[in-house]
Motif scaffolding. Structure first.
Motif, PDB file in Angstrom:
ATOM      1  N   ASP A 157       4.698  -5.541  -0.149  1.00 38.80           N
ATOM      2  CA  ASP A 157       6.081  -5.951   0.156  1.00 38.80           C
ATOM      3  C   ASP A 157       6.796  -4.987   1.099  1.00 38.80           C
ATOM      4  N   GLY A 158       6.084  -4.015   1.627  1.00 38.86           N
ATOM      5  CA  GLY A 158       6.718  -3.057   2.548  1.00 38.86           C
ATOM      6  C   GLY A 158       7.428  -1.911   1.837  1.00 38.86           C
ATOM      7  N   ALA A 159       7.339  -1.873   0.518  1.00 41.52           N
ATOM      8  CA  ALA A 159       7.931  -0.735  -0.212  1.00 41.52           C
ATOM      9  C   ALA A 159       7.157   0.538   0.158  1.00 41.52           C
ATOM     10  N   PRO A 160       7.806   1.701   0.065  1.00 41.68           N
ATOM     11  CA  PRO A 160       7.081   2.935   0.402  1.00 41.68           C
ATOM     12  C   PRO A 160       5.894   3.147  -0.534  1.00 41.68           C
ATOM     13  N   GLY A 161       4.846   3.770  -0.055  1.00 38.54           N
ATOM     14  CA  GLY A 161       3.689   4.127  -0.888  1.00 38.54           C
ATOM     15  C   GLY A 161       3.892   5.511  -1.464  1.00 38.54           C
ATOM     16  N   PRO A 162       2.814   6.135  -1.931  1.00 36.16           N
ATOM     17  CA  PRO A 162       2.923   7.463  -2.541  1.00 36.16           C
ATOM     18  C   PRO A 162       3.425   8.535  -1.578  1.00 36.16           C
ATOM     19  N   THR A 163       3.207   8.353  -0.263  1.00 34.35           N
ATOM     20  CA  THR A 163       3.707   9.320   0.721  1.00 34.35           C
ATOM     21  C   THR A 163       4.313   8.545   1.887  1.00 34.35           C
ATOM     22  N   GLY A 164       5.097   9.211   2.700  1.00 31.05           N
ATOM     23  CA  GLY A 164       5.658   8.592   3.906  1.00 31.05           C
ATOM     24  C   GLY A 164       6.807   7.650   3.580  1.00 31.05           C
ATOM     25  N   ARG A 165       7.190   6.833   4.602  1.00 33.06           N
ATOM     26  CA  ARG A 165       8.316   5.926   4.394  1.00 33.06           C
ATOM     27  C   ARG A 165       7.834   4.482   4.302  1.00 33.06           C
ATOM     28  N   GLY A 166       8.744   3.591   3.897  1.00 33.64           N
ATOM     29  CA  GLY A 166       8.395   2.173   3.742  1.00 33.64           C
ATOM     30  C   GLY A 166       8.524   1.419   5.054  1.00 33.64           C
ATOM     31  N   GLY A 167       8.427   0.075   4.973  1.00 32.32           N
ATOM     32  CA  GLY A 167       8.592  -0.755   6.168  1.00 32.32           C
ATOM     33  C   GLY A 167       7.292  -1.283   6.716  1.00 32.32           C
ATOM     34  N   PHE A 168       6.170  -0.994   6.057  1.00 36.96           N
ATOM     35  CA  PHE A 168       4.874  -1.446   6.550  1.00 36.96           C
ATOM     36  C   PHE A 168       4.301  -2.495   5.586  1.00 36.96           C
ATOM     37  N   ARG A 169       4.822  -3.720   5.733  1.00 37.77           N
ATOM     38  CA  ARG A 169       4.399  -4.818   4.858  1.00 37.77           C
ATOM     39  C   ARG A 169       3.034  -5.326   5.299  1.00 37.77           C
ATOM     40  N   ALA A 170       2.190  -5.691   4.339  1.00 41.43           N
ATOM     41  CA  ALA A 170       0.872  -6.259   4.661  1.00 41.43           C
ATOM     42  C   ALA A 170       1.067  -7.622   5.311  1.00 41.43           C
ATOM     43  N   GLU A 171       0.590  -7.782   6.539  1.00 39.54           N
ATOM     44  CA  GLU A 171       0.668  -9.059   7.252  1.00 39.54           C
ATOM     45  C   GLU A 171      -0.586  -9.172   8.103  1.00 39.54           C
ATOM     46  N   PRO A 172      -1.189 -10.363   8.139  1.00 47.94           N
ATOM     47  CA  PRO A 172      -2.400 -10.530   8.970  1.00 47.94           C
ATOM     48  C   PRO A 172      -2.088 -10.264  10.437  1.00 47.94           C
ATOM     49  N   GLY A 173      -2.972  -9.569  11.129  1.00 47.39           N
ATOM     50  CA  GLY A 173      -2.825  -9.339  12.571  1.00 47.39           C
ATOM     51  C   GLY A 173      -1.865  -8.230  12.942  1.00 47.39           C
ATOM     52  N   ARG A 174      -1.148  -7.693  11.982  1.00 47.49           N
ATOM     53  CA  ARG A 174      -0.150  -6.671  12.326  1.00 47.49           C
ATOM     54  C   ARG A 174      -0.765  -5.285  12.528  1.00 47.49           C
ATOM     55  N   TYR A 175      -1.854  -5.007  11.823  1.00 50.23           N
ATOM     56  CA  TYR A 175      -2.409  -3.644  11.849  1.00 50.23           C
ATOM     57  C   TYR A 175      -3.778  -3.606  12.533  1.00 50.23           C
ATOM     58  N   HIS A 176      -4.100  -2.450  13.064  1.00 52.02           N
ATOM     59  CA  HIS A 176      -5.317  -2.294  13.849  1.00 52.02           C
ATOM     60  C   HIS A 176      -5.924  -0.926  13.545  1.00 52.02           C
ATOM     61  N   LEU A 177      -7.260  -0.894  13.446  1.00 56.28           N
ATOM     62  CA  LEU A 177      -7.934   0.378  13.182  1.00 56.28           C
ATOM     63  C   LEU A 177      -8.584   0.903  14.453  1.00 56.28           C
TER      64      LEU A 177
END
Ligand SMILES: N[C@@H](CCC(=O)N[C@@H](CS)C(=O)NCC(=O)O)C(=O)O
Length: 315
Positions: A37-57
């Motif tokens: 849901d884009g909530a922050p994880g254990p470190t860093g800040r939030g705003g990175f919601r899981a969405e297909p095609g949004r992320y790249h390795l």
């Protein structure tokens, strides 16, 4: 490496050393998490919601840390959701570059020539090495995370709202045991082989060499009861962490890093385990023996002539 966003051309992966010539690895700088849901994880800040095609390795096939993330992408059904760009395996005086080698990709996403350009795009005053893996956010044009241990853990669960992510690689009932074995394997084996390879004193080398083989002996004994994976029937992230080192052992660590008491092939339990994991759906796609050899043997500090050994031809 980059200093305040400017590339300094003294690049060789001889990282920091302690007073006794022991190799020290830098810690990772970008530690945000992709979450459902884009909530922050254990470190860093939030705003990175899981969405297909949004992320790249961004990865290197030579690199065990990057290969962990490639394996998780395959094993957790994320091939269609997360793209991959693989760098040229040969190190340049500007670090990792794109294209120019069979199986190496151009950077179609960002049009960069060198990986360090992505680091300065993410942080114009970044100071540090430009390492793989990089998990990139197409939407905000920044690096989410460049620590493979985090990426493995976040990809295990973040996309369960989009695909069936299959078995949990970090099940709660094994979490403590996984953390403990991960730490032991990192210190003695995953990073231990690098400590042997990059040692600058006889004593530092021998310490690392003994750590590596004591650990391999312990693992060989652990598998002797016929278990499929390190913790029994369930594949966990610890198996991924072990596999990426085992699969490079005979091709790179045995020769270049002088971890040469014996090959991995000579350890029947570990060798069979290596092939069991290699046979899992998608895993073979994450292993490129040619990139592994070309990459490691291009490290000038260890192999000035750049000759790449012909063998071993298989795993
Ligand atoms: N902590 C990092 C380590 C990554 C790492 O050391 N990657 C190496 C390749 S195996 C790298 O990119 N080195 C380039 C450099 O040090 O400049 C992780 O596990 O993600």
């Amino acid at each position: 490496m980059l200093v305040n966003g400017v590339w300094k051309e003294n690049w060789q992966p001889v990282q920091a050393q302690d007073g006794e010539g022991r190799f020290l690895r830098q810690s990772s700088a970008f530690r945000h998490w992709v979450t459902p849901d884009g909530a922050p994880g254990p470190t860093g800040r939030g705003g990175f919601r899981a969405e297909p095609g949004r992320y790249h390795l961004y990865v290197a096939y030579i690199c065990p840390w990057a290969s962990r993330t490639l394996m998780v992408r395959e094993l957790k059904g994320l091939r269609e959701l997360i793209g991959v760009t693989a760098v040229n395996p040969r190190l340049t005086d500007q670090g990792w570059r794109f294209g120019g080698y069979p199986g190496a990709d151009e950077d179609r996403l960002n049009g960069a020539r060198y990986l360090h350009e992505l680091y300065t795009r993410a942080d114009p005053s970044y100071t540090g090495r430009a390492t793989v893996p990089v998990l990139w956010d197409n939407q905000t044009g920044t690096i989410v995370n460049n620590e493979s241990a985090d990426i493995v853990r976040m990809l295990n669960r973040a996309f369960s709202g989009w695909v069936d992510q299959g078995p949990d690689l970090y099940p709660p009932d094994l979490a403590d045991a996984i953390d403990a074995l991960n730490a032991e394997l990192y210190e003695n084996l995953n990073n231990g082989v690098y400590q042997a390879g990059f040692a600058t004193t006889q004593q530092a080398y021998e310490e690392a060499y003994h750590k590596v083989f004591t650990t391999l002996d312990r693992l060989e004994a652990r598998l002797a009861d016929g278990r499929t994976y390190l913790f029994g029937d369930r594949l966990t992230e610890t198996d991924i962490r072990l596999f990426v080192t085992l699969v490079r052992f005979d091709a790179a660590y045995h020769g270049l890093f002088k971890c040469n008491r014996n090959t991995l092939k000579a350890m029947p339990g570990l060798h069979a385990y290596l092939h069991r994991i290699l046979a899992l759906e998608g895993v073979a796609r994450t292993v490129d023996l040619d990139h592994i050899k070309a990459g490691y043997y291009s490290i000038k500090a260890l192999n000035p002539g750049g000759i790449v050994p012909v063998g071993p031809g298989d795993l």
